[in-house]
Design an enzyme around this catalytic site. Structure first.
Site, short mmCIF file in Angstrom:
data_model
loop_
_atom_site.label_atom_id
_atom_site.label_comp_id
_atom_site.label_asym_id
_atom_site.label_seq_id
_atom_site.Cartn_x
_atom_site.Cartn_y
_atom_site.Cartn_z
N ALA A 1 5.43 5.47 6.00
CA ALA A 1 5.84 4.58 7.35
C ALA A 1 7.19 4.14 7.39
O ALA A 1 7.85 4.28 8.44
CB ALA A 1 4.90 3.29 7.26
N ALA B 1 0.93 -1.12 0.11
CA ALA B 1 0.22 0.10 0.02
C ALA B 1 0.78 1.28 -0.17
O ALA B 1 2.01 1.13 0.39
CB ALA B 1 -0.90 -0.17 1.11
N PHE B 2 0.33 2.38 -0.51
CA PHE B 2 1.09 3.75 -0.36
C PHE B 2 1.85 4.02 0.74
O PHE B 2 2.54 4.74 0.97
CB PHE B 2 0.39 4.70 -1.26
CG PHE B 2 -0.73 5.55 -0.33
CD1 PHE B 2 -1.81 5.02 0.18
CD2 PHE B 2 -0.16 6.67 0.39
CE1 PHE B 2 -2.67 5.51 1.06
CE2 PHE B 2 -1.12 7.47 1.32
CZ PHE B 2 -2.34 6.92 1.56
N LYS B 3 0.99 3.38 1.77
CA LYS B 3 1.51 3.90 3.23
C LYS B 3 2.93 3.63 3.54
O LYS B 3 3.26 3.98 4.59
CB LYS B 3 0.43 3.47 4.26
CG LYS B 3 -0.80 4.16 4.03
CD LYS B 3 -1.68 4.03 5.36
CE LYS B 3 -3.04 5.00 5.16
NZ LYS B 3 -4.08 4.33 4.14
N ASP B 4 3.27 2.40 2.72
CA ASP B 4 5.06 2.48 3.01
C ASP B 4 5.49 3.36 2.64
O ASP B 4 6.89 3.52 3.35
CB ASP B 4 5.15 1.32 1.88
CG ASP B 4 4.71 0.04 2.28
OD1 ASP B 4 4.53 -0.56 3.46
OD2 ASP B 4 4.34 -1.03 1.44
#
Ligand SMILES: *Cc1c(COP(=O)(O)O)cnc(C)c1O
Length: 435
Positions: A111, A105-108
């Site tokens: 994060a 997911a783009f949240k990588d």
């Protein structure tokens, strides 16, 4: 680099403090006191740089010395170690795939950068850092995998029971080590409320060194600007200079970063905020009234947010002037049925399979293009997650065509390690106090 609070523009804190506090004590959001504009030379030559090179240049410009160049370069290279390719799926319509990192997911992006920045600022012998994070699905996996094994940091993730997909749950609950997962009998908003209360609780603050990893942390926002610049670089390589970005939006961190990139000089014609039926922002842009409300559950569950926590930041960047914002931002919302029809349509027309969040951004882009038939800008919709994370949504003939990446298969045999709690604050607090 110094940051102020959106509730008190006289406050000034250094980057390190903003990263560890996450939120100012006055409950505003941290914003850079000055948003630097990148030099034109760099922007018009973006096509000559790689993603990590772009990321380093952008980060270095905004951080303005908060992390020395060599250290920052190492952080960027370690965090941004996967691709963000742009794929053309039909005439003038491109998808920016942001799901090639470890949690798919783009949240990588946010994060991984944040965890490395925090670890960099943690000095030897300091008190253990306790990261508390509420997730509607994807944040948790990205944060867990981002912090896994990072010394002197413990992560506690709250997620709404039964409201995350099996793969998301695997990514949240199979880590062990320094990662704890708690399933809350409630909604994402309940999880978020528990985390917010914990941060304001004197006993917990006394006992632990608490920090948040949610999309409100400034060190998550900054790396999300990188892929907008990198998408533009890829367009330039195809001779394209005009772009409209369509962004699937929930807490409005992703699109907030896009608008920050715009303020830093990225030439974007229009941003489209695409939401599911949790349409607080589209309604606000239409009526001028911001009406926070409980979230409604949808198939695009990472966007089930009734009171987007980054909205204040976006308003702040535009001087709290809705008319100014309307010049670059258009918002659309779609229901589950429209989402599913979009997935089917794109699959039958091009064979491309999109996750439900991504489908909403595709719908918004199509609607904008229909409303502006003479406009020649390229359309880029952001794909925020790999479709395999939402297996229940796809009809069999589409679902069977989804290729599950290796890193997911590997989690399947592992033990689930989650604690179950109700949504009352006292249970959560006593759980924390025990540890
Ligand atoms: C988090 C998430 C979103 C929403 O992003 P925001 O930054 O909260 O607006 C959209 N799609 C997916 C898959 C997500 O995980």
């Amino acid at each position: 680099m110094k940051l102020y609070s959106t509730n008190n523009t006289d406050l000034r804190v250094p980057f390190k403090e903003a990263v560890f506090n996450s939120l100012p004590a006055d409950k505003g959001l941290y914003m850079p006191e000055h948003i630097p504009v990148l030099d034109q030379e760099f922007i018009s030559n973006l096509d000559k740089y790689t993603l990590p090179e772009i990321a380093f240049h952008v980060a270095r410009t905004i951080l303005n010395g908060a992390i020395p160049d060599n250290d920052l370069k190492a952080i960027v290279n370690d965090a941004i170690n996967f691709e963000a390719p742009l794929v053309e799926i039909s005439e003038r319509v491109h998808v920016l795939e942001l799901f090639h990192g470890p949690s798919l997911a783009f949240k990588d992006f946010g994060a991984r950068f944040m965890s490395r920045v925090m670890s960099y600022f943690l000095e030897a012998g300091e008190k253990q850092l306790d990261v508390l994070v509420a997730t509607s699905g994807d944040t948790g996996g990205a944060v867990a995998l981002g912090f896994l094994g990072v010394p002197n940091v413990r992560v506690t993730i709250l997620y709404p029971k039964g409201k995350v997909s099996p793969i998301q749950e695997l990514q949240l609950t199979t880590n062990g080590q320094n990662i704890r997962a708690i399933e809350i009998d409630g909604t994402f908003d309940d999880c978020q409320a528990l985390v917010k209360r914990a941060f304001n609780n004197p006993e917990l603050k006394e006992k632990f060194r608490l920090t948040s990893a949610n999309s409100i942390n400034i060190s998550r926002l900054i790396p999300q600007t990188f892929y907008y610049f990198n998408a533009y670089a890829q367009l330039l390589r195809n001779g394209i200079k005009e772009v409209v970005f369509s962004v699937p939006s929930g807490n409005f961190g992703n699109i907030g970063a896009g608008l920050l990139a715009f303020k830093m000089g990225l030439p974007v014609k229009q941003f489209l905020a695409a939401t599911n039926v949790n349409d607080t922002v589209p309604e606000f842009l239409r009526t001028g009234v911001y009406r926070a409300r409980p979230s409604v559950q949808t198939w695009s569950n990472a966007m089930d947010v009734g009171d987007p926590s980054n909205w204040v930041r976006i308003m702040d960047m535009f001087g709290d002037d809705r008319q100014e914002l309307l010049k670059v931002l258009t918002a659309y919302s779609y229901n589950d049925e429209e989402t599913l029809n979009a997935i089917k349509q794109v699959h039958s027309e091009s064979g491309y399979i999109m996750c439900p969040h991504t489908a909403i951004a595709w719908l918004a882009l199509k609607e904008w293009m229909n409303d502006h038939p003479a406009d020649e800008a390229a359309g880029v919709f952001l794909s925020t997650a790999h479709p395999c994370k939402f297996p229940d949504i796809f009809p069999e003939e589409i679902g069977s065509g989804i290729v599950i990446p290796e890193q997911v298969k590997e989690l399947e045999g592992r033990e689930h390690l989650a604690v179950s709690l109700g949504k009352d604050f006292e249970s959560f607090k006593s759980f924390l106090m025990k540890g």
